[in-house]
Design a protein around this motif. Structure first.
Motif, PDB file in Angstrom:
ATOM      1  N   ALA A 199       0.821  -1.212   0.000  1.00  0.00           N
ATOM      2  CA  ALA A 199       0.000   0.000   0.000  1.00  0.00           C
ATOM      3  C   ALA A 199       0.855   1.263   0.000  1.00  0.00           C
ATOM      4  CB  ALA A 199      -0.932  -0.004   1.214  1.00  0.00           C
ATOM      5  N   TYR A 200       2.110   1.150   0.426  1.00  0.00           N
ATOM      6  CA  TYR A 200       2.986   2.331   0.471  1.00  0.00           C
ATOM      7  C   TYR A 200       3.134   2.974  -0.910  1.00  0.00           C
ATOM      8  CZ  TYR A 200       7.181   5.185   1.122  1.00  0.00           C
ATOM      9  OH  TYR A 200       8.076   6.215   1.155  1.00  0.00           O
ATOM     10  N   ALA A 201       3.015   2.175  -1.968  1.00  0.00           N
ATOM     11  CA  ALA A 201       3.156   2.709  -3.326  1.00  0.00           C
ATOM     12  C   ALA A 201       2.119   3.786  -3.610  1.00  0.00           C
ATOM     13  CB  ALA A 201       3.043   1.583  -4.349  1.00  0.00           C
ATOM     14  N   GLY A 202       1.005   3.783  -2.897  1.00  0.00           N
ATOM     15  CA  GLY A 202      -0.015   4.793  -3.106  1.00  0.00           C
ATOM     16  C   GLY A 202       0.278   6.105  -2.420  1.00  0.00           C
ATOM     17  N   SER A 203       1.319   6.154  -1.583  1.00  0.00           N
ATOM     18  CA  SER A 203       1.615   7.359  -0.818  1.00  0.00           C
ATOM     19  C   SER A 203       2.693   8.234  -1.456  1.00  0.00           C
ATOM     20  CB  SER A 203       2.068   6.989   0.600  1.00  0.00           C
ATOM     21  OG  SER A 203       3.381   6.461   0.604  1.00  0.00           O
ATOM     22  N   VAL A 204       3.389   7.723  -2.462  1.00  0.00           N
ATOM     23  CA  VAL A 204       4.506   8.478  -3.043  1.00  0.00           C
ATOM     24  C   VAL A 204       3.990   9.466  -4.085  1.00  0.00           C
ATOM     25  CG1 VAL A 204       6.111   6.579  -2.640  1.00  0.00           C
ATOM     26  CG2 VAL A 204       4.956   6.757  -4.843  1.00  0.00           C
ATOM     27  N   LEU A 238      -5.585   7.266   3.286  1.00  0.00           N
ATOM     28  CA  LEU A 238      -5.561   5.818   3.475  1.00  0.00           C
ATOM     29  C   LEU A 238      -5.293   5.150   2.136  1.00  0.00           C
ATOM     30  CD1 LEU A 238      -5.969   3.421   5.414  1.00  0.00           C
ATOM     31  CD2 LEU A 238      -8.395   3.452   4.794  1.00  0.00           C
ATOM     32  N   ALA A 239      -4.239   4.333   2.092  1.00  0.00           N
ATOM     33  CA  ALA A 239      -3.861   3.635   0.866  1.00  0.00           C
ATOM     34  C   ALA A 239      -4.136   2.135   1.010  1.00  0.00           C
ATOM     35  CB  ALA A 239      -2.393   3.866   0.557  1.00  0.00           C
ATOM     36  N   PHE A 240      -4.587   1.528  -0.072  1.00  0.00           N
ATOM     37  CA  PHE A 240      -4.816   0.093  -0.146  1.00  0.00           C
ATOM     38  C   PHE A 240      -3.889  -0.471  -1.218  1.00  0.00           C
ATOM     39  CE2 PHE A 240      -8.686   2.234   1.071  1.00  0.00           C
ATOM     40  CZ  PHE A 240      -9.165   1.501   2.151  1.00  0.00           C
ATOM     41  N   GLY A 241      -3.261  -1.612  -0.934  1.00  0.00           N
ATOM     42  CA  GLY A 241      -2.308  -2.151  -1.887  1.00  0.00           C
ATOM     43  C   GLY A 241      -2.399  -3.653  -2.059  1.00  0.00           C
ATOM     44  N   LEU A 242      -2.056  -4.108  -3.263  1.00  0.00           N
ATOM     45  CA  LEU A 242      -1.966  -5.524  -3.579  1.00  0.00           C
ATOM     46  C   LEU A 242      -0.589  -5.823  -4.144  1.00  0.00           C
ATOM     47  CD1 LEU A 242      -5.424  -6.107  -5.343  1.00  0.00           C
ATOM     48  CD2 LEU A 242      -4.798  -6.737  -3.003  1.00  0.00           C
ATOM     49  N   LYS A 243      -0.094  -7.014  -3.881  1.00  0.00           N
ATOM     50  CA  LYS A 243       1.215  -7.430  -4.365  1.00  0.00           C
ATOM     51  C   LYS A 243       1.097  -8.778  -5.070  1.00  0.00           C
ATOM     52  CE  LYS A 243       4.782  -6.964  -1.596  1.00  0.00           C
ATOM     53  NZ  LYS A 243       5.754  -6.066  -2.285  1.00  0.00           N
ATOM     54  N   GLY A 244       1.769  -8.895  -6.189  1.00  0.00           N
ATOM     55  CA  GLY A 244       1.913 -10.171  -6.876  1.00  0.00           C
ATOM     56  C   GLY A 244       3.388 -10.500  -7.005  1.00  0.00           C
ATOM     57  N   ALA A 245       3.773 -11.733  -6.687  1.00  0.00           N
ATOM     58  CA  ALA A 245       5.203 -12.068  -6.650  1.00  0.00           C
ATOM     59  C   ALA A 245       5.453 -13.475  -7.178  1.00  0.00           C
ATOM     60  CB  ALA A 245       5.734 -11.959  -5.215  1.00  0.00           C
ATOM     61  N   GLY A 246       6.646 -13.644  -7.706  1.00  0.00           N
ATOM     62  CA  GLY A 246       7.110 -14.956  -8.131  1.00  0.00           C
ATOM     63  C   GLY A 246       8.572 -15.121  -7.753  1.00  0.00           C
ATOM     64  N   SER A 247       8.982 -16.336  -7.407  1.00  0.00           N
ATOM     65  CA  SER A 247      10.359 -16.554  -6.972  1.00  0.00           C
ATOM     66  C   SER A 247      10.905 -17.866  -7.521  1.00  0.00           C
ATOM     67  CB  SER A 247      10.456 -16.552  -5.441  1.00  0.00           C
ATOM     68  OG  SER A 247       9.708 -17.626  -4.890  1.00  0.00           O
ATOM     69  N   LEU A 248      12.243 -17.893  -7.651  1.00  0.00           N
ATOM     70  CA  LEU A 248      12.961 -19.083  -8.088  1.00  0.00           C
ATOM     71  C   LEU A 248      13.921 -19.498  -6.985  1.00  0.00           C
ATOM     72  CD1 LEU A 248      13.802 -18.088 -11.781  1.00  0.00           C
ATOM     73  CD2 LEU A 248      12.018 -19.677 -11.014  1.00  0.00           C
ATOM     74  N   LEU A 249      13.849 -20.750  -6.579  1.00  0.00           N
ATOM     75  CA  LEU A 249      14.665 -21.267  -5.482  1.00  0.00           C
ATOM     76  C   LEU A 249      15.714 -22.241  -6.000  1.00  0.00           C
ATOM     77  CD1 LEU A 249      15.152 -21.690  -2.366  1.00  0.00           C
ATOM     78  CD2 LEU A 249      13.528 -23.582  -2.543  1.00  0.00           C
ATOM     79  N   ASP A 250      16.967 -22.053  -5.547  1.00  0.00           N
ATOM     80  CA  ASP A 250      18.049 -22.995  -5.813  1.00  0.00           C
ATOM     81  C   ASP A 250      18.590 -23.505  -4.480  1.00  0.00           C
ATOM     82  OD1 ASP A 250      18.271 -22.766  -8.719  1.00  0.00           O
ATOM     83  OD2 ASP A 250      18.989 -20.741  -8.328  1.00  0.00           O
ATOM     84  N   LEU A 265       0.519  -2.676  -6.575  1.00  0.00           N
ATOM     85  CA  LEU A 265      -0.446  -1.743  -7.127  1.00  0.00           C
ATOM     86  C   LEU A 265      -1.260  -1.197  -5.967  1.00  0.00           C
ATOM     87  CD1 LEU A 265      -1.601  -0.459  -9.700  1.00  0.00           C
ATOM     88  CD2 LEU A 265      -3.296  -2.307  -9.756  1.00  0.00           C
ATOM     89  N   ALA A 266      -1.321   0.130  -5.850  1.00  0.00           N
ATOM     90  CA  ALA A 266      -1.962   0.741  -4.689  1.00  0.00           C
ATOM     91  C   ALA A 266      -2.848   1.907  -5.105  1.00  0.00           C
ATOM     92  CB  ALA A 266      -0.901   1.220  -3.697  1.00  0.00           C
ATOM     93  N   TYR A 267      -3.834   2.181  -4.246  1.00  0.00           N
ATOM     94  CA  TYR A 267      -4.738   3.304  -4.478  1.00  0.00           C
ATOM     95  C   TYR A 267      -4.982   4.032  -3.158  1.00  0.00           C
ATOM     96  CZ  TYR A 267      -8.804   6.061  -5.834  1.00  0.00           C
ATOM     97  OH  TYR A 267      -9.665   7.092  -6.076  1.00  0.00           O
ATOM     98  N   THR A 268      -4.963   5.369  -3.193  1.00  0.00           N
ATOM     99  CA  THR A 268      -5.093   6.190  -1.993  1.00  0.00           C
ATOM    100  C   THR A 268      -6.367   7.023  -2.028  1.00  0.00           C
ATOM    101  OG1 THR A 268      -2.697   6.352  -1.714  1.00  0.00           O
ATOM    102  CG2 THR A 268      -4.022   8.016  -0.631  1.00  0.00           C
TER     103      THR A 268
END
Length: 310
Positions: free
Chosen positions: A44-49, A120-132, A108-111
């Protein structure tokens, strides 16, 4: 000397095993200076900048201890429009023992404006990772153990996260779960190698104007992971003449820290942290180091009055 080497080997093995055995533990990297880039743990912090922020951070933990964690984090956070939309991009490399994990995430965030002071900001995160996982680096006692027969390469997993962030010019409170989904990792023989749990974060801070030249900011971060001890970070920073920052932090039953930062230019801020361990592990390493750089691109529409504390 031989005894010390045996102890270090045992610790390395334990750290590595924690990465792939079926246990409940804290798995997200920890940062002492999280408050300068809250998007690391709260989308959600992305909506505050209100301007583009480029952030780079490197942490080497428990220096001198073989296999200790090392984390690199790079991120770009930017407003999309003047209506409160914001987006963040993150790359993270986390190295621990025989494991190495690379992750990419998008926020992705909206304030919304609550009143004259607070948003007040609301945020969503999408992530992918590779493990070795490179088992060849371990001293295997039982070479027939099926879990360690074959290294793991580029094991992919995906996750989602969410957060809320209440803030004003002087204060902030955030609640987030960067990775909501609990997931199990398996090797080619369907043996479970890692059990990832959701991490819950509650953070807050306030800026006090002591006078025209000095600002004081206490902050707190609480991390909750099912099956793991509660983690509490308490931090106090002081900003002098909008240029120099000095501070201290305490991680409950884990470490005490010294923090320093310098506003090099109007847009560039650099910082350093040293953590002194207070746990029993302190006898086997020389502390932890963290450095970061925060660069903000100028926004001609909005004049920057003073460096942001958060």
């Amino acid at each position: 000397m031989q005894r010390k080497k045996i102890i270090k080997t045992a610790i390395l093995f334990s750290l590595s095993v924690l990465s792939f055995q079926q246990i409940n533990a804290q798995q997200d990297p920890q940062y002492t200076q999280y408050m300068y880039n809250p998007a690391t743990i709260n989308p959600a912090y992305a909506g505050s900048v209100d301007r583009v922020q480029i952030f780079g951070q490197y942490r080497t933990q428990w220096v001198g201890l073989e296999g200790a964690p090392k984390t690199t984090h790079l991120s770009v956070t930017t407003p999309l429009t003047d209506t409160g939309l914001g987006m963040g991009f993150h790359f993270k490399n986390d190295h621990l023992g025989v494991t190495d994990q690379n992750s990419l995430a998008i926020d992705l965030a909206y304030t919304v404006n609550l009143n004259y002071d607070y948003k007040l900001a609301f945020g969503l995160k999408g992530a992918g990772s590779l493990l070795d996982v490179n088992y060849d680096k371990l001293h295997i006692y039982d070479g027939t153990d099926p879990i360690t027969e074959k290294n793991i390469s580029n094991k992919f997993s995906a996750n989602v996260g969410a957060g809320v962030y209440l803030y004003s010019d002087k204060a902030y409170v955030g609640l987030s779960v960067p990775m909501i989904l609990s997931s199990n990792r398996y090797n080619d023989k369907e043996y479970k190698i890692m059990n990832e749990k959701a991490h819950f974060y509650l953070m807050g801070g306030y800026v006090f104007d002591l006078n025209h030249e000095i600002q004081f900011k206490p902050a707190a971060l609480v991390k909750v992971v099912p099956g793991a001890p509660l983690q509490v970070d308490l931090t106090a920073n002081v900003l002098f003449y909008e240029k120099f920052t000095l501070g201290a932090a305490y991680r409950w039953d884990a470490a005490v820290s010294g923090l320093a930062g310098f506003q090099v230019t109007d847009g560039l801020f650099v910082g350093y942290t040293y953590d002194a361990d207070t746990s029993k592990l302190k006898n086997y390493h020389s502390g932890s180091h963290e450095i970061f750089m925060k660069f903000e691109l100028s926004n001609k529409k909005k004049r920057k009055v003073a460096p942001r504390f958060f």
